[in-house]
Design a protein around this motif. Sequence first.
Motif, mmCIF file in Angstrom:
data_model
loop_
_atom_site.group_PDB
_atom_site.id
_atom_site.type_symbol
_atom_site.label_atom_id
_atom_site.label_comp_id
_atom_site.label_asym_id
_atom_site.label_seq_id
_atom_site.Cartn_x
_atom_site.Cartn_y
_atom_site.Cartn_z
ATOM 1 N N THR A 139 92.632 -19.234 43.747
ATOM 2 C CA THR A 139 91.952 -18.798 42.524
ATOM 3 C C THR A 139 91.360 -19.969 41.736
ATOM 4 O O THR A 139 91.061 -19.823 40.548
ATOM 5 C CB THR A 139 92.909 -18.021 41.609
ATOM 6 N N GLU A 140 91.141 -21.103 42.378
ATOM 7 C CA GLU A 140 90.530 -22.240 41.678
ATOM 8 C C GLU A 140 89.168 -21.823 41.125
ATOM 9 O O GLU A 140 88.336 -21.268 41.842
ATOM 10 C CB GLU A 140 90.364 -23.419 42.622
ATOM 11 N N GLY A 141 88.939 -22.087 39.872
ATOM 12 C CA GLY A 141 87.709 -21.668 39.206
ATOM 13 C C GLY A 141 87.896 -20.462 38.312
ATOM 14 O O GLY A 141 87.042 -20.152 37.471
ATOM 15 N N LEU A 142 89.035 -19.769 38.481
ATOM 16 C CA LEU A 142 89.351 -18.629 37.621
ATOM 17 C C LEU A 142 89.874 -19.143 36.286
ATOM 18 O O LEU A 142 90.688 -20.067 36.246
ATOM 19 C CB LEU A 142 90.401 -17.744 38.292
ATOM 20 N N ALA A 143 89.431 -18.559 35.177
ATOM 21 C CA ALA A 143 89.866 -19.011 33.854
ATOM 22 C C ALA A 143 90.192 -17.820 32.970
ATOM 23 O O ALA A 143 89.542 -16.775 33.045
ATOM 24 C CB ALA A 143 88.773 -19.859 33.207
#
Length: 301
Positions: free
Chosen positions: A85-89
């Motif tokens: 989920t890198e990029g999820l904020a």
Amino acid sequence: MHELVLTAPQDLVESVSDALMDELGALSVSVEDADADTDEEQPIFGEPGMPAPRPGWERSRLKALFDEEQAAETALTLLLAQDWTEGLAAHALQVVDEQDWVRLTQSQFNPVDVTPTFWIVPSWHEVPADATHVMRLDPGLAFGTGTHPTTRMCLRWIAHQAPAHAQRWDRVLDYGCGSGILAIGAALHGARDIDAVDIDPAAVTATDANARANGVTVRTGLPDLAQGSYPLVLANILATPLKLLAPLLCGHLAPGAHLVLAGILERQADELKEAYAPWLALEVLDRQEGWILMGAQRAAA
């Protein structure tokens, strides 16, 4: 009710949405453009019949509803802990007021005037005083609630032509019936023995239910239900399938029959004329908001 709002790049939208719904207990997930109403906003939908210019927005905002705040917090924690989920904020976690969603949805659909005396009226609305022909139609899964210009032009043609021609409409074909709105409109204006067909079983089911709700008889089914010739053939689909269907639709025309086609953009008129030229000389019958209604009458025997 609590709403968890996340920002995600396009390649994470589907997998995060699936995780929220299937594994993390979200009641619903909606997706919208995170850059809407800014200089970065870009459309992802093309014109009807044309491929979409891109599969999704560069950045999307996901809104997931949860019954409890703790469930939303747990879902967020688990998502952010994943390597993929890198990029999820996280954007927000907020309380959502309870609403009467049925009443809110109904308030968005008002009666539609096809002509001054022909109206499409949702079941929860009063019938306008000047209406002499009324179709009761509620929004559903299948296309066709009377608000789109293509549908309104078809219905307007039926209403205007019925006084002179309805006596001959002893068989009618609505090809690609959607909600059945054209078939029902024809029945309300005196047509008989109506066949409404669609490739989508949900459309067939919707048409059958809507016909019953309006007290008219319409025979519904998949396209192979259509057999023989008809004095009136209606098809409100899109330009590309209409071109492919030219031999089939023209083959269903009785001598002297009318063919009425919709779902066509103004720039596509010449394409349709060329596709139908071996059988009929199509002409533009009506125009509204960039869409056109096309039709022709087969020569009498």
